[in-house]
Design a protein around this motif. Sequence first.
Motif, short mmCIF file in Angstrom:
data_model
loop_
_atom_site.label_atom_id
_atom_site.label_comp_id
_atom_site.label_asym_id
_atom_site.label_seq_id
_atom_site.Cartn_x
_atom_site.Cartn_y
_atom_site.Cartn_z
N TYR A 1 0.83 -1.21 0.00
CA TYR A 1 0.00 0.00 0.00
C TYR A 1 0.86 1.26 0.00
O TYR A 1 0.64 2.17 -0.80
N PHE B 1 0.62 3.47 -3.30
CA PHE B 1 -0.53 4.36 -3.23
C PHE B 1 -0.34 5.59 -2.34
O PHE B 1 -1.25 6.38 -2.20
N THR B 2 0.81 5.76 -1.73
CA THR B 2 1.06 6.96 -0.92
C THR B 2 2.14 7.79 -1.60
O THR B 2 2.44 7.58 -2.77
N ALA C 1 -6.38 -3.89 -1.31
CA ALA C 1 -5.70 -2.59 -1.30
C ALA C 1 -5.94 -1.85 -2.62
O ALA C 1 -6.18 -0.63 -2.62
N GLN D 1 -8.38 1.70 -3.10
CA GLN D 1 -7.87 2.96 -3.64
C GLN D 1 -8.81 3.59 -4.66
O GLN D 1 -8.63 4.73 -5.05
N LYS E 1 -9.82 5.79 2.05
CA LYS E 1 -9.25 4.70 1.26
C LYS E 1 -8.78 3.53 2.11
O LYS E 1 -8.94 2.38 1.72
N THR F 1 -10.28 -0.19 2.06
CA THR F 1 -9.42 -1.36 1.89
C THR F 1 -9.77 -2.44 2.92
O THR F 1 -9.90 -3.62 2.57
#
Length: 181
Positions: free
Chosen positions: A5, A9-10, A126, A130, A136, A140
Motif C-alpha cells: 500500500y 498508493f502513498t 488494497a 484505492q 481509502k 481497503t
Amino acid sequence: IVSFYRSLFTHQGYLTFTLPATPWQLLHSKGITGFCWGLANILLTYLSILLLFASSVGFSDFGTAVRSLFTDSLTNTSVTVNGVTSQVSLSLLDLLGLSPFSALFFLAALTLVGCFYSIATGYASAAIGQLFAKHKVAATVITYLIIYFVMQFFYGIVSVLTAIRPLIAIANAAPETLNSL
C-alpha cells in the motif's frame, strides 16, 4: 500488504513509479516479494510445530511418532446402527485416504496455494480500496472483509461436502464391527 500500500498508493508511490519499470513489473515484483516472505513465515511456523512435536515425543523416536500418526487410532467413536452400539476406531490414514507421502505433497500444495491466496487477497483489497474517493484505508479493510466473508461461505460449503467422506467411512465400518461381536 502495508508495504504494498505505502509503496504504490502513498507519497512513496511517486518514487516507485519513477523507476524504469512498467506497472505490471512493479506489481509482479511486489507479488513475488510478498509471496516469498509469506512462504518463509509459513515454513518457519511448520518448523516450529515440528520441533515442538519432536521435543514432546523425543527426537530419537520422531520417525516412529510420525508413522504412528497415520496408523494408530485417532478416534474411538460410538456408532449406533439399528439400536446396536459399537465402537469404531479410525486412523488418520483411514480418514484422509492418503499415504504419508501423499499427505505431505497435499500439505505442500495447500501451503503454496494458501500463501498465494493470502497475498493476492490483500493486494486486491488494497487496489480496490484505492478506487474510493474518501477513506481509502477504511475501504481497503472493508473490501478485505467482504472478500473474506464471501470466501468463507464457499469454504463452508466445501467443508460440509468433504466431511461426508469420514462420516461414510464411520458408517461403513460400523457393520463390520457389529458382525465381529
